[in-house]
Design a protein around this motif. Structure first.
Motif, short mmCIF file in Angstrom:
data_model
loop_
_atom_site.label_atom_id
_atom_site.label_comp_id
_atom_site.label_asym_id
_atom_site.label_seq_id
_atom_site.Cartn_x
_atom_site.Cartn_y
_atom_site.Cartn_z
N UNK A 164 19.27 27.41 -17.61
CA UNK A 164 19.21 28.93 -18.26
C UNK A 164 20.19 29.76 -17.49
N UNK A 165 21.18 29.20 -16.70
CA UNK A 165 22.09 30.12 -15.80
C UNK A 165 23.37 29.88 -16.35
N UNK A 166 24.19 30.89 -17.06
CA UNK A 166 25.33 30.90 -17.60
C UNK A 166 26.22 30.44 -16.38
N UNK A 167 25.88 31.22 -15.23
CA UNK A 167 26.89 30.94 -13.82
C UNK A 167 27.28 29.50 -13.62
N UNK A 168 26.15 28.66 -13.71
CA UNK A 168 26.31 27.32 -13.19
C UNK A 168 27.06 26.43 -14.19
N UNK A 169 26.84 26.76 -15.49
CA UNK A 169 27.58 25.93 -16.51
C UNK A 169 28.97 26.53 -16.50
N UNK A 170 29.47 27.63 -16.34
CA UNK A 170 30.68 28.20 -16.29
C UNK A 170 31.39 27.66 -15.03
N UNK A 171 30.75 27.72 -13.87
CA UNK A 171 31.28 27.52 -12.52
C UNK A 171 31.70 26.07 -12.36
N UNK A 172 30.90 25.29 -12.78
CA UNK A 172 31.05 23.87 -12.56
C UNK A 172 32.53 23.22 -12.83
N UNK A 173 33.18 23.37 -13.84
CA UNK A 173 34.38 22.97 -13.98
C UNK A 173 35.59 23.43 -13.06
N UNK A 174 35.31 24.78 -12.80
CA UNK A 174 36.03 25.55 -11.88
C UNK A 174 36.10 25.05 -10.66
N UNK A 175 34.46 24.71 -10.13
CA UNK A 175 34.38 24.13 -8.73
C UNK A 175 35.00 22.76 -8.55
N UNK A 176 34.82 22.10 -9.65
CA UNK A 176 35.48 20.77 -9.50
C UNK A 176 36.92 20.93 -9.42
N UNK A 177 37.88 21.65 -10.05
CA UNK A 177 39.08 21.65 -10.19
C UNK A 177 39.75 22.26 -8.91
N UNK A 178 38.73 23.21 -8.15
CA UNK A 178 39.30 23.67 -6.74
C UNK A 178 39.21 22.73 -5.94
N UNK A 179 38.15 21.78 -6.01
CA UNK A 179 37.90 20.99 -5.09
C UNK A 179 39.16 19.63 -5.28
N UNK A 180 39.50 19.53 -6.56
CA UNK A 180 40.60 18.69 -6.70
C UNK A 180 42.02 18.80 -6.16
N UNK A 181 42.13 20.33 -6.45
CA UNK A 181 43.52 20.99 -5.96
C UNK A 181 43.59 20.98 -4.51
N UNK A 182 42.52 21.39 -3.89
CA UNK A 182 42.46 21.74 -2.52
C UNK A 182 42.20 20.42 -1.70
N UNK A 183 41.43 19.50 -2.06
CA UNK A 183 41.09 18.10 -1.37
C UNK A 183 39.95 18.54 -0.47
N UNK A 184 39.33 19.65 -0.66
CA UNK A 184 38.29 20.06 0.28
C UNK A 184 36.91 20.23 -0.43
N UNK A 185 35.77 20.41 0.20
CA UNK A 185 34.76 20.56 -0.37
C UNK A 185 34.66 22.06 -0.83
N UNK A 186 33.92 22.24 -2.17
CA UNK A 186 34.02 23.60 -2.46
C UNK A 186 32.33 23.84 -2.88
N UNK A 187 31.80 25.05 -2.81
CA UNK A 187 30.55 25.29 -2.90
C UNK A 187 30.33 26.74 -3.34
#
Length: 259
Positions: free
Chosen positions: A93-116
């Motif tokens: 029921x949270x739009x935040x997590x749905x929206x954030x999930x791909x952004x979090x994954x992309x940032x982790x991929x580009x930085x090579x570090x853990x994103x929270x």
């Protein structure tokens, strides 16, 4: 009869609440199970909650009927799948997590570090999204984990942008921690919390706010990793990508996008 101050709890938004004490005590049983790395016997739960054996058994039986607690084949207790169901419903029921999930994954991929991605809840930070680094050293923080606000860059961002009632109360309670008030002021001025081995000698991180409608801070987006790899210079390198990612999430949920 007047309201006893001992019965009052002030919420994150400054409201004065009078919780049901018996219900709070019953929830302590779930907390004990959540903190344990293994199923607990009835006796162990009694020791950790100060319930009588009969009262603890009755509370556990009630939770078991609702699927919130289950027993293993040795009669020990652990959290039940009913809690997972409730958690997934809250998450869905949270739009935040749905929206954030791909952004979090992309940032982790580009930085090579853990994103929270962490949110403020009951005066602490709880992580709701995580994309793990593919490198050898990984972070122990995971969705559902709760930490005090002053122990992470994520929490410091949330504290800095919390309501004045919560922020002032928290700073007053933690006034023995040198520089915390000044650190919060710096975060408000710069828009970012950077920690290089000062909150944890083995960890470096940077965190920025995610804004929702009416400029309300919904969450904090963080890049974190081992200090052996994340020097201050390395943190400075990925700050623009971190800020841009937070702005992307903010825009998607109707918030402002500038730092």
């Amino acid at each position: 009869m007047g309201e006893s101050e001992d019965d009052v709890v002030v919420s994150d938004d400054g409201r004065r609440l009078r919780p049901v004490k018996s219900l709070l005590r019953a929830l302590d049983v779930l907390t004990a199970l959540a903190r344990s790395e293994r199923p607990l016997t009835l006796g162990e739960i009694v020791e950790q909650t100060d319930f009588s054996r009969t009262a603890a058994y009755n509370v556990l039986a009630t939770y078991e009927l609702r699927g919130l607690v289950r027993r293993d084949d040795q009669g020990r207790y652990e959290l039940g799948w009913g809690l997972f169901e409730l958690g997934e419903r809250a998450r869905s029921r949270s739009d935040l997590t749905d929206v954030a999930r791909p952004v979090v994954e992309d940032l982790a991929e580009s930085t090579g570090e853990t994103v929270l991605l962490g949110v403020l809840d009951q005066g602490s930070v709880i992580y709701v999204e995580k994309a793990e680094s593919r490198r050898s050293i990984r972070m122990v923080e995971a969705p559902g984990r709760r930490l005090p606000l002053h122990e992470s860059a994520t929490g410091l961002v949330l504290l800095a942008h919390a309501g004045t009632t919560l922020r002032d109360r928290y700073l007053e309670q933690q006034d023995s921690r040198s520089g915390l008030t000044q650190r919060v002021a710096t975060i408000l001025a710069t828009g970012v919390a950077v920690s290089v081995q000062d909150l944890d000698p083995d960890l470096s991180s940077a965190s920025v706010p995610v804004h929702g409608p009416d400029d309300h801070v919904l969450a904090a987006l963080t890049v974190a990793g081992p200090a052996s790899r994340l020097t201050r210079e390395r943190v400075e390198e990925f700050l623009p990508a971190l800020v841009a990612s937070a702005a992307s999430i903010s825009k998607a949920v109707g918030g402002r996008t500038h730092p």
